[in-house]
Design an enzyme around this catalytic site. Structure first.
Site, PDB file in Angstrom:
ATOM      1  N   TYR A 164      -5.539   5.283  -7.331  1.00  0.00           N
ATOM      2  CA  TYR A 164      -5.786   5.202  -5.889  1.00  0.00           C
ATOM      3  C   TYR A 164      -7.187   4.648  -5.677  1.00  0.00           C
ATOM      4  O   TYR A 164      -8.172   5.368  -5.738  1.00  0.00           O
ATOM      5  CB  TYR A 164      -5.647   6.584  -5.254  1.00  0.00           C
ATOM      6  CG  TYR A 164      -5.947   6.614  -3.774  1.00  0.00           C
ATOM      7  CD1 TYR A 164      -5.143   5.934  -2.867  1.00  0.00           C
ATOM      8  CD2 TYR A 164      -7.026   7.343  -3.276  1.00  0.00           C
ATOM      9  CE1 TYR A 164      -5.412   5.966  -1.502  1.00  0.00           C
ATOM     10  CE2 TYR A 164      -7.298   7.385  -1.920  1.00  0.00           C
ATOM     11  CZ  TYR A 164      -6.489   6.701  -1.039  1.00  0.00           C
ATOM     12  OH  TYR A 164      -6.753   6.736   0.311  1.00  0.00           O
ATOM     13  N   TYR A 197       0.846  -1.198   0.000  1.00  0.00           N
ATOM     14  CA  TYR A 197       0.000   0.000   0.000  1.00  0.00           C
ATOM     15  C   TYR A 197       0.876   1.242   0.000  1.00  0.00           C
ATOM     16  O   TYR A 197       1.744   1.414   0.854  1.00  0.00           O
ATOM     17  CB  TYR A 197      -0.899  -0.006   1.229  1.00  0.00           C
ATOM     18  CG  TYR A 197      -2.080   0.925   1.144  1.00  0.00           C
ATOM     19  CD1 TYR A 197      -3.310   0.459   0.691  1.00  0.00           C
ATOM     20  CD2 TYR A 197      -1.988   2.254   1.524  1.00  0.00           C
ATOM     21  CE1 TYR A 197      -4.412   1.298   0.623  1.00  0.00           C
ATOM     22  CE2 TYR A 197      -3.085   3.098   1.459  1.00  0.00           C
ATOM     23  CZ  TYR A 197      -4.297   2.619   1.010  1.00  0.00           C
ATOM     24  OH  TYR A 197      -5.379   3.455   0.942  1.00  0.00           O
TER      25      TYR A 197
END
Length: 389
Positions: free
Chosen positions: A341, A297
């Site tokens: 994203y 991430y």
């Protein structure tokens, strides 16, 4: 999964379908429509129909409730529906929830999804605007008056401490940005397709909140992503190779807050990801050297370096060198800095593609993938494996 022992979930469920909308800065349609498009695309990929689905999982932050998505997507009766809290930290936990439901017989086919207009609608990067009073939100009251108003400013505190502790400069964060953009440049689905950057580009980008530059910060994206989870046995009857859920974990550390855990003894790491790491290694029986590809991430570059260290892939303070040496392929889709994203859900999809052998940046022989969810918040992670490994 207990923080003290190995669980029995591993190997009982698999991801059998992935689907997404296009990734854009202005989708031109509702978040519900994005969610339905992604869910249907994932079901098509799995060669399943809406009628096969009896479970849905999403984020508490999602604006499209499970029941509404079921109705709009033509899904019938549901025996399981669930939501996971803590923003991007929920990504891998949605798959864990789905796997738990499948493994216990609560549901047979569960779709996990996330959809938002995060660029054309509400932009997380704009920081705290207005919030209803809550116990959780009270922690922010200690930081907002001093100018810590945005996610970048919250991460900058830990990033500055990391640099100071190891005698590093902000240039080390550039290795994450360059790696992500190199992979995005060859990924037609990525927003930054054909637009790689150099370390010099990173160093020349403007400051956002020192020591973070513009190229240390992820995109703001409109789009949707979904994955389909079913039992490993059923997965083997479907046309595409499954990605077996070898281990799944959630983690919150001591003195945990939501991105403002500044009162811990040490700010140079991510204790909540350390909890996840210990559980994943314990349950999977694997070690860092067994991982073929890492999907980490990357909403902000410093936390990618800290994750590499929390998982024992390298020594503390040495993650930038580890990444620069390309010892482990990382974020082969371009990550959230380069592709899109989507709160980490697109990273899960990339791990599935790597195990199927269909990634645009395929790692030869990839059989085990590590995937992580949001950092700086209570979080989650997965180890996925090719069937039979």
């Amino acid at each position: 999964m207990s923080v003290r022992g190995r669980d029995t979930l591993g190997g009982r469920a698999a991801i059998v379908g992935v689907g997404a909308t296009e990734f854009s800065k202005d989708s031109g349609r509702s978040e519900l429509k994005l969610a339905v498009e992604a869910v249907r695309a994932a079901l098509d990929d799995a060669a399943l129909t809406p009628g096969d689905v009896d479970g849905l999982v999403t984020f508490t932050m999602d604006t499209s409730p499970e029941i509404t998505v079921a109705q709009a997507a033509g899904i019938g009766e549901l025996s399981f529906f669930s939501r996971i809290h803590y923003g991007g930290g929920a990504a891998c936990a949605t798959v864990q929830q789905a796997a738990l439901a499948v493994a216990t017989g609560v549901a047979e086919v569960v779709v996990c999804y996330r959809a938002f207009n995060e660029r054309s609608g509400r932009r997380f990067g704009s920081g705290v605007q207005q919030r209803e009073p809550s116990a959780e939100g009270s922690a922010l009251g200690w930081n907002l008056p001093f100018g810590l108003l945005t996610p970048a400013s919250w991460v900058a505190m830990a990033a500055q401490r990391y640099l100071n502790a190891y005698g590093l400069t902000p240039d080390v964060f550039g290795h994450v940005a360059v790696t992500d953009r190199r992979h995005a440049a060859t990924n037609p689905a990525a927003y930054f397709y054909e637009r790689p950057i150099t370390l010099a580009d990173h160093a020349a980008s403007r400051w956002i909140v020192e020591p973070l530059r513009l190229l240390d910060c992820c995109q703001e994206t409109d789009g949707g992503q979904a994955v389909v989870v079913t039992s490993t046995e059923r997965a083997r009857d479907l046309p595409k190779p499954p990605a077996v859920i070898v281990a799944a974990a959630q983690g919150a550390g001591r003195a945990q807050e939501q991105m403002t855990s500044f009162y811990r003894d040490d700010l140079t790491g991510l204790p909540e990801m350390g909890v996840v790491a210990r559980q994943l290694w314990r349950t999977s029986g694997l070690a860092p050297a067994d991982i073929d590809v890492g999907i980490l991430y990357d909403h902000f570059t410093p936390f990618v370096l800290m994750q590499l260290e929390e998982f024992g892939l390298c020594r503390p303070g040495e993650a930038a060198e580890f990444l620069a040496a390309d010892t482990l392929p990382v974020n082969t889709h371009g990550g959230q800095l380069g592709e899109a994203y989507l709160h980490g859900m697109n990273g899960i999809a990339e791990a599935v593609r790597q195990l199927r052998g269909t990634s645009v940046n395929q790692i030869p022989g990839a059989a085990r993938a590590l995937v992580t969810a949001g950092t700086g918040v209570p979080t989650s992670g997965l180890v996925l494996g090719a069937d039979g490994i």
